[in-house]
Design an enzyme around this catalytic site. Structure first.
Site, PDB file in Angstrom:
ATOM      1  N   GLU A   2     -63.696 -30.775 -39.616  1.00  0.00           N
ATOM      2  CA  GLU A   2     -62.262 -30.638 -39.339  1.00  0.00           C
ATOM      3  C   GLU A   2     -61.817 -29.167 -39.276  1.00  0.00           C
ATOM      4  O   GLU A   2     -60.704 -28.882 -38.859  1.00  0.00           O
ATOM      5  CB  GLU A   2     -61.436 -31.354 -40.412  1.00  0.00           C
ATOM      6  CG  GLU A   2     -61.619 -32.865 -40.423  1.00  0.00           C
ATOM      7  CD  GLU A   2     -60.829 -33.534 -41.515  1.00  0.00           C
ATOM      8  OE1 GLU A   2     -59.993 -34.393 -41.189  1.00  0.00           O
ATOM      9  OE2 GLU A   2     -61.038 -33.190 -42.706  1.00  0.00           O
ATOM     10  N   TYR A  43     -31.005 -31.084 -35.091  1.00  0.00           N
ATOM     11  CA  TYR A  43     -32.356 -31.634 -35.084  1.00  0.00           C
ATOM     12  C   TYR A  43     -33.268 -30.890 -34.117  1.00  0.00           C
ATOM     13  O   TYR A  43     -34.465 -30.791 -34.350  1.00  0.00           O
ATOM     14  CB  TYR A  43     -32.368 -33.141 -34.813  1.00  0.00           C
ATOM     15  CG  TYR A  43     -31.676 -33.579 -33.549  1.00  0.00           C
ATOM     16  CD1 TYR A  43     -32.294 -33.480 -32.311  1.00  0.00           C
ATOM     17  CD2 TYR A  43     -30.396 -34.115 -33.589  1.00  0.00           C
ATOM     18  CE1 TYR A  43     -31.664 -33.880 -31.156  1.00  0.00           C
ATOM     19  CE2 TYR A  43     -29.755 -34.528 -32.450  1.00  0.00           C
ATOM     20  CZ  TYR A  43     -30.387 -34.405 -31.228  1.00  0.00           C
ATOM     21  OH  TYR A  43     -29.761 -34.807 -30.089  1.00  0.00           O
ATOM     22  N   VAL A  85     -52.802 -33.252 -45.999  1.00  0.00           N
ATOM     23  CA  VAL A  85     -51.523 -33.696 -45.432  1.00  0.00           C
ATOM     24  C   VAL A  85     -50.411 -33.558 -46.479  1.00  0.00           C
ATOM     25  O   VAL A  85     -49.262 -33.291 -46.141  1.00  0.00           O
ATOM     26  CB  VAL A  85     -51.589 -35.140 -44.883  1.00  0.00           C
ATOM     27  CG1 VAL A  85     -52.459 -35.212 -43.643  1.00  0.00           C
ATOM     28  CG2 VAL A  85     -52.050 -36.133 -45.926  1.00  0.00           C
ATOM     29  N   GLU A  86     -50.761 -33.707 -47.751  1.00  0.00           N
ATOM     30  CA  GLU A  86     -49.772 -33.553 -48.822  1.00  0.00           C
ATOM     31  C   GLU A  86     -49.191 -32.140 -48.841  1.00  0.00           C
ATOM     32  O   GLU A  86     -47.984 -31.961 -49.032  1.00  0.00           O
ATOM     33  CB  GLU A  86     -50.405 -33.876 -50.186  1.00  0.00           C
ATOM     34  CG  GLU A  86     -50.760 -35.332 -50.386  1.00  0.00           C
ATOM     35  CD  GLU A  86     -52.122 -35.746 -49.810  1.00  0.00           C
ATOM     36  OE1 GLU A  86     -52.532 -36.908 -50.046  1.00  0.00           O
ATOM     37  OE2 GLU A  86     -52.780 -34.934 -49.119  1.00  0.00           O
ATOM     38  N   LYS A 108     -52.097 -38.330 -39.838  1.00  0.00           N
ATOM     39  CA  LYS A 108     -53.218 -37.920 -38.990  1.00  0.00           C
ATOM     40  C   LYS A 108     -53.535 -39.140 -38.123  1.00  0.00           C
ATOM     41  O   LYS A 108     -53.724 -40.240 -38.628  1.00  0.00           O
ATOM     42  CB  LYS A 108     -54.412 -37.510 -39.846  1.00  0.00           C
ATOM     43  CG  LYS A 108     -54.156 -36.213 -40.603  1.00  0.00           C
ATOM     44  CD  LYS A 108     -55.233 -35.908 -41.615  1.00  0.00           C
ATOM     45  CE  LYS A 108     -56.464 -35.363 -40.967  1.00  0.00           C
ATOM     46  NZ  LYS A 108     -57.470 -34.915 -41.972  1.00  0.00           N
TER      47      LYS A 108
END
Length: 141
Positions: free
Chosen positions: A46, A77, A96-97, A122
């Site tokens: 990755e 936005y 991802v956290e 993901k």
């Protein structure tokens, strides 16, 4: 009997002299499934590779000027999406956290934002799952 038709309601609104103002409240602003490419992951395969992700944010925002039709009176936005894009493309993270937390912090920079719920997915990790990821919620101080 009161006429509740749209023309009657619009006519009544046009007669308001400004003495009747809505009270301050909250609104939800959201961006769902912002599709981006990110350098994210802990595994060797990755690293140095861009992966498809989706980012969703749901914000609870304090209304400072309820009923205003001025862009400056709201959290935009489009601007928020641009800031998220810049953060994701300018950052390499393992988890991802971590990315979700950074996005939540970015959202909370605007003092009108009371709560930020952020989901990072993901999209190409498991062949038998549409997505994997995390959803977090953070609140202003």
């Amino acid at each position: 009997m009161t006429d509740l038709s749209l023309p009657a309601t619009l006519a009544a609104l046009s007669r308001l002299d400004g003495s009747l103002r809505p009270t301050q409240g909250l609104r939800r602003l959201y961006i769902h499934d912002l599709e981006l490419m990110a350098e994210i992951g802990v595994y060797p395969e990755e690293k140095g590779v861009l992966q498809p992700i989706a980012v969703s944010v749901d914000l609870l925002v304090m209304e400072t000027e309820p009923g205003s039709d001025d862009l400056a009176a709201v959290v935009c936005y489009a601007t928020l999406a641009d800031e998220i894009r810049a953060l994701v493309t300018g950052t390499r993270v393992n988890l991802v956290e971590t990315l979700a937390d950074r996005i939540a912090r970015l959202c909370l920079v605007d003092g009108r934002v009371r709560t930020a719920r952020v989901r990072v997915e993901k999209r190409a990790v498991m062949p038998d799952a549409r997505a994997v990821g995390v959803e977090i919620e953070r609140s202003a101080g």
